[in-house]
Enzyme design. Structure first.
Site, PDB file in Angstrom:
ATOM      1  N   TYR A 203      -7.878   4.270  -3.210  1.00  0.00           N
ATOM      2  CA  TYR A 203      -8.086   4.825  -1.618  1.00  0.00           C
ATOM      3  C   TYR A 203      -9.872   3.554  -2.261  1.00  0.00           C
ATOM      4  O   TYR A 203     -10.150   2.535  -1.475  1.00  0.00           O
ATOM      5  CB  TYR A 203      -8.946   5.870  -0.732  1.00  0.00           C
ATOM      6  CG  TYR A 203      -9.751   6.069  -0.510  1.00  0.00           C
ATOM      7  CD1 TYR A 203     -10.005   5.607   0.523  1.00  0.00           C
ATOM      8  CD2 TYR A 203     -10.619   6.882  -0.563  1.00  0.00           C
ATOM      9  CE1 TYR A 203     -11.174   5.981   1.573  1.00  0.00           C
ATOM     10  CE2 TYR A 203     -12.010   6.681   0.288  1.00  0.00           C
ATOM     11  CZ  TYR A 203     -12.109   6.504   1.014  1.00  0.00           C
ATOM     12  OH  TYR A 203     -13.190   6.412   1.822  1.00  0.00           O
TER      13      TYR A 203
ATOM     14  N   LYS B 299     -11.501  -0.234  -1.047  1.00  0.00           N
ATOM     15  CA  LYS B 299     -12.770  -0.318  -0.247  1.00  0.00           C
ATOM     16  C   LYS B 299     -13.677  -1.458  -0.995  1.00  0.00           C
ATOM     17  O   LYS B 299     -14.881  -1.657  -0.436  1.00  0.00           O
ATOM     18  CB  LYS B 299     -13.268   1.215   0.092  1.00  0.00           C
ATOM     19  CG  LYS B 299     -12.880   2.233   0.980  1.00  0.00           C
ATOM     20  CD  LYS B 299     -12.969   1.788   2.087  1.00  0.00           C
ATOM     21  CE  LYS B 299     -12.633   2.175   3.367  1.00  0.00           C
ATOM     22  NZ  LYS B 299     -12.389   1.788   4.664  1.00  0.00           N
TER      23      LYS B 299
END
Length: 546
Positions: A126, A130
């Site tokens: 994750y 990003k």
């Protein structure tokens, strides 16, 4: 404003649908459902709407879920974000703003984290996706002179949040007498950020468009502006270190109930803490410097300092009740637990609820509604049952009618009296309208009441309206159209049958005219206009005329 959302089933889609239903009450908002990965659909929408600013908050969220389904993060966060960037480049938007996360700081240990430090040690897929977004965005800003701002959010909490976040999970478990899992035996801390403060920060940053600096020397010391592009990274957090155990204590205080605590070892991919400096935000017009906390933009999202934190956690709990109780989900265990655990309507319907959720819409609708009724029904005396803040009652008063209001909540009564209304306290469940000594009125008005009632009180409500006047103007949200706390959403036939049983006829023609005329007014929320119902006791009216 144009919205675009995938409505994926990562968590309860009903919650997402209710968010959309609330937003769609604003005539300036429209929405389309689709995936970021679907470039053809996204491009078509962008070409039709041609935005000047894009705020990209979509994507696959969640640190822990990325351990289970990492491919979802590549599809949504990398491919999907690339499609957004391509559209922004092609349309030459004035400002592209995109969500990143404090998780990009990963294994960095020098806290509080600053936007100007390197962030190359991500610990989850994750966070890695990003950080990839940030690198891609910087390249596009450099290559195409595309002004871009990246937000790094720090542990957001508050209303309308995801069910997989700590506050939601802890409240649910405590009310259900289930243990809560506390990782690393509670030896963790976070920079908790209340959602309202985050939204305010984003809104201010929309107008803070990065400009490519002529030379690196032109960049202020506080700024994270790139020396090679119109690109800036901004931490959005509270800059306050809050222990996880203190956060849990605050939840227990708000609930009035202790948690059963299950202390566990550190979870894979998690970090001991996050704490962000707001150096870049400090120099942006309208946003506060860390040492300059005066003025209306002071961040007030701390969890444990003073009384406000408990109020904000309590606000989440009240929101949970109001949002989870509507007809579509009113049988959920969490809704029942919250309803039984929290003090009833005087707490649930507080000053914030009336000011933010009721009064704004009612003030806008008051003029069009009262004018339509006066022109088409010609009442001289009006009683407003459940008058709330009194906004609609004021509309009738300004149209020349004598108005009396009935309201059960202390906050609503205060609003009405400040507006100079003749209003009486009335509890539908326990009071009898006959005891008030009121005469019969030319018209009874009741908006945003029928759908809030427990079904057991529907007949009592119909008795009161039919007893106070031979003409009734009401709104009653049908399934799927209501707002928050619409526990008794019913089709229009439900209320038609009840009032016909009391000798009233449904004036279909006038009701449809009202829905059409008021529905064309931008000041009247959709659910108001769609759900107008007008009833008349024609025999009594004809008898009075004779």
């Amino acid at each position: 404003m144009q919205g675009y959302d995938g409505m994926t089933d990562y968590y309860d889609v009903t919650l997402k649908q209710r968010r959309h239903a609330t937003l769609l009450q604003d005539p300036n908002f429209s929405a389309e459902e689709g995936m970021l990965e679907d470039q053809e659909q996204l491009d078509r929408l962008m070409d039709d709407f041609r935005p000047e600013v894009i705020v990209h908050l979509a994507g696959q969220a969640g640190v822990r879920y990325s351990l289970e389904n990492p491919r979802a993060y590549l599809d949504s966060n990398v491919i999907g974000t690339f499609n957004v960037m391509e559209a922004a480049r092609r349309l030459d938007v004035k400002h592209l703003l995109m969500a990143s996360t404090s998780s990009v700081y990963g294994a960095n240990e020098d806290m509080p984290f600053s936007e100007r430090e390197k962030a190359d040690t991500q610990l989850t897929i994750y966070a890695a996706t990003k950080k990839t977004n940030e690198s891609m965005a910087h390249a596009y800003a450099h290559l195409w002179n595309l002004p871009t701002t990246m937000f790094r959010f720090f542990t957001v909490y508050g209303t309308w949040g995801r069910p997989d976040l700590a506050l939601y999970k802890f409240v649910d478990a405590i009310l259900d007498d289930r243990p809560i899992d506390i990782y690393n035996h509670g030896d963790m801390y976070r920079d908790f950020t209340y959602v309202d403060d985050l939204v305010r920060g984003i809104r201010l940053l929309i107008d803070a468009v990065p400009e490519r600096p002529a030379t690196p020397d032109d960049i202020p010391e506080w700024d994270s502006l790139s020396p090679a592009a119109p690109y800036r990274v901004v931490n959005i957090g509270n800059s306050e270190k809050v222990r996880l155990l203190d956060f849990i204590d605050a939840i227990e205080d708000a609930l009035g109930k202790k948690a059963e605590r299950n202390y566990m070892d550190m979870q894979m991919g998690d970090v001991l803490g996050d704490l962000g400096r707001r150096d870049a935000a400090s120099g942006v017009d309208g946003l506060p410097a860390p040492d300059r906390f005066q003025g209306r933009h002071r961040p007030v999202c701390g969890v444990v300092s003073g009384v406000l934190p408990k109020m904000k956690i309590a606000r989440f709990i009240k929101w949970s009740y109001r949002t989870l109780v509507p007809a579509s989900v009113r049988q959920t265990d969490m809704a029942r637990r919250i309803k039984s655990a929290i003090v009833p309507h005087q707490i649930l319907y507080d000053d914030t609820y009336y000011a933010e959720s009721v009064d704004t819409g009612a003030v806008k609708a008051a003029g069009p509604i009262s004018r339509f009724v006066v022109e088409n029904m010609n009442p001289r005396t009006v009683i407003d049952v459940g008058c709330g803040t009194g906004a609609i009652a004021v509309g009738f008063r300004e149209a020349g009618c004598r108005v009396v209001g009935l309201e059960y909540s202390t906050v609503g009564l205060q609003y009405c009296r400040e507006r100079g209304l003749d209003v009486q306290k009335f509890d539908l469940e326990n009071d009898h309208y006959q005891d008030l000594g009121l005469e019969k009125f030319d018209l009874v008005v009741s908006t945003e009441v029928a759908e809030h009632l427990p079904p057991a009180l529907a007949d009592r409500y119909a008795d009161i309206l039919s007893g106070l006047s031979d003409r009734i103007f009401m709104t009653a949200a049908v399934p799927g159209q209501g707002g928050v706390d619409h526990v008794n959403e019913q089709p229009h036939s439900y209320w038609i049958e009840k009032f016909e049983h009391r000798g009233f006829s449904y004036n279909d023609t006038l009701s449809e005219t009202a829905r059409h005329e008021l529905g064309s007014k931008s000041d009247v929320a959709k659910w108001y206009s769609q759900n107008i119902m007008i009833f008349e006791n024609t025999k009594a009216i004809q008898s009075d005329a004779i």
